[in-house]
Design a protein around this motif. Structure first.
Motif, short mmCIF file in Angstrom:
data_model
loop_
_atom_site.label_atom_id
_atom_site.label_comp_id
_atom_site.label_asym_id
_atom_site.label_seq_id
_atom_site.Cartn_x
_atom_site.Cartn_y
_atom_site.Cartn_z
N ASP A 51 0.86 -1.18 0.00
CA ASP A 51 0.00 0.00 0.00
C ASP A 51 0.89 1.23 0.00
O ASP A 51 1.35 1.70 1.05
N VAL A 52 1.18 1.76 -1.19
CA VAL A 52 2.12 2.88 -1.29
C VAL A 52 1.52 4.18 -0.79
O VAL A 52 2.24 5.15 -0.57
N ILE A 53 0.19 4.24 -0.63
CA ILE A 53 -0.44 5.47 -0.15
C ILE A 53 -0.32 5.58 1.37
O ILE A 53 -0.01 6.65 1.91
N MET A 54 -0.52 4.47 2.07
CA MET A 54 -0.54 4.51 3.53
C MET A 54 0.85 4.36 4.15
O MET A 54 1.05 4.73 5.30
N GLN A 55 1.82 3.84 3.39
CA GLN A 55 3.16 3.61 3.94
C GLN A 55 4.05 4.84 3.73
O GLN A 55 3.91 5.57 2.75
N THR A 56 4.99 5.03 4.66
CA THR A 56 5.92 6.16 4.56
C THR A 56 6.88 5.98 3.40
O THR A 56 7.19 6.92 2.66
N THR A 58 8.12 3.61 -0.09
CA THR A 58 7.73 2.62 -1.10
C THR A 58 8.72 1.47 -1.16
O THR A 58 8.45 0.46 -1.81
#
Length: 289
Positions: A51-56, A58
């Motif tokens: 989840d690249v949106i929720m994680q600090t 990538t």
């Protein structure tokens, strides 16, 4: 046991570091033992998130490669194979000479100089210099600067642990203890510098289009036909004769009186006048027709 960190297997190209933890430390320790044997294999890195949106991040760590011929899959594969890479958990560490390079020295009393450029958005903390045996030769504090240029001088006898071959590995840290790990720079005693030539085979297809223009003169005979149209205006006069037949009925009324005392002459005269009137009427009708 034929895998890293548990063992050694001949048919492999690079050892992968994942997120820093027990396995990553074991892999690095294993690589030091292989470098001690002059086995020239190198570190790579691999990580990702779902989840690249929720994680600090990538991906952490990442491999950073030197690609002199530009970014393409072949250049990246060759850079990993020959160790022209460093692993970053945050900081950036650029060295001259490049990782994977071999430095030839004349004696154990020589020194080698490594130029280093460091970056970190969190602020730099320190850099450690490792030699043969996985030993720390130097630790250099860096304060809290986000950028630093260094020249690090290293005695050959420390880098090689008093033997004919050895290596130098640099590990830089930021203020959050995130690492950047340079792949090994090799030291060879009593040899000339070893130059590794990386050859990339590129197949190019060139399509040449040739346009040939021929000038041709063409004679064309055109037959011209002129058509004239003459319009005549004709006035048609129609004469129509209408015949009108009128029938006229004449009614003649006469009174015949019988005079008893009148002579026959008188009677005869009245009858003659009546016939005369009828005859005149008929003649006029016939004349009109």
């Amino acid at each position: 046991m034929n895998n890293i960190p548990g063992g050694y297997y001949e048919d492999w190209d690079a050892a992968e570091l994942g997120p820093w933890g027990t396995n990553a430390q074991k892999t690095l320790t294993k690589m030091f033992s292989l470098w001690d044997l002059n086995i020239r294999k190198y570190l790579t890195a691999g990580s990702g998130v779902h989840d690249v949106i929720m994680q600090t991040y990538t991906g952490k760590p990442r491999v950073v490669a030197y690609l002199p011929n530009g970014p393409d899959p072949v250049s990246l594969a060759l850079a990993e194979k020959y160790g022209r890479t460093f692993i970053s958990y945050g900081p950036f560490l650029f060295s001259n000479p490049l990782p994977g390079t071999t430095i030839g020295v004349a004696s154990l009393s020589d020194n080698v100089t490594i130029r280093v450029r460091l970056f970190s958005v969190n602020g730099l903390s320190k850099i450690e210099v490792y030699g043969k045996g996985g030993r720390i030769i130097q630790t250099i504090p860096l304060g809290t600067a986000t950028f630093k240029d260094l020249e690090i001088t290293i005695p050959v006898n420390q880098a090689t642990n008093g033997t004919e071959t050895g290596y130098i590995v640099l590990i830089a840290y930021d203020a959050s203890n995130n690492r950047a790990i340079n792949n090994s720079i090799w030291i060879d005693l009593n040899t000339l510098p070893v130059t590794t030539t990386i050859t990339e085979t590129v197949t190019e297809t060139t399509t040449t289009t040739q346009t040939v223009t021929n000038t041709a003169t063409t004679s064309v005979t055109v037959a011209s036909t002129k058509t004239e149209t003459t319009t005549y205006s004709t006035t048609l006069t129609t004469t129509q004769t209408l015949e009108s037949v009128t029938t006229t009925t004449y009614t003649s009324t006469y009174t015949s009186e019988k005079i008893v005392t009148q002579t026959d002459y008188m009677v005869t005269g009245v009858v003659a006048i009546a016939f005369l009137a009828i005859g005149l009427g008929l003649s006029r009708i016939l004349f009109r027709k």
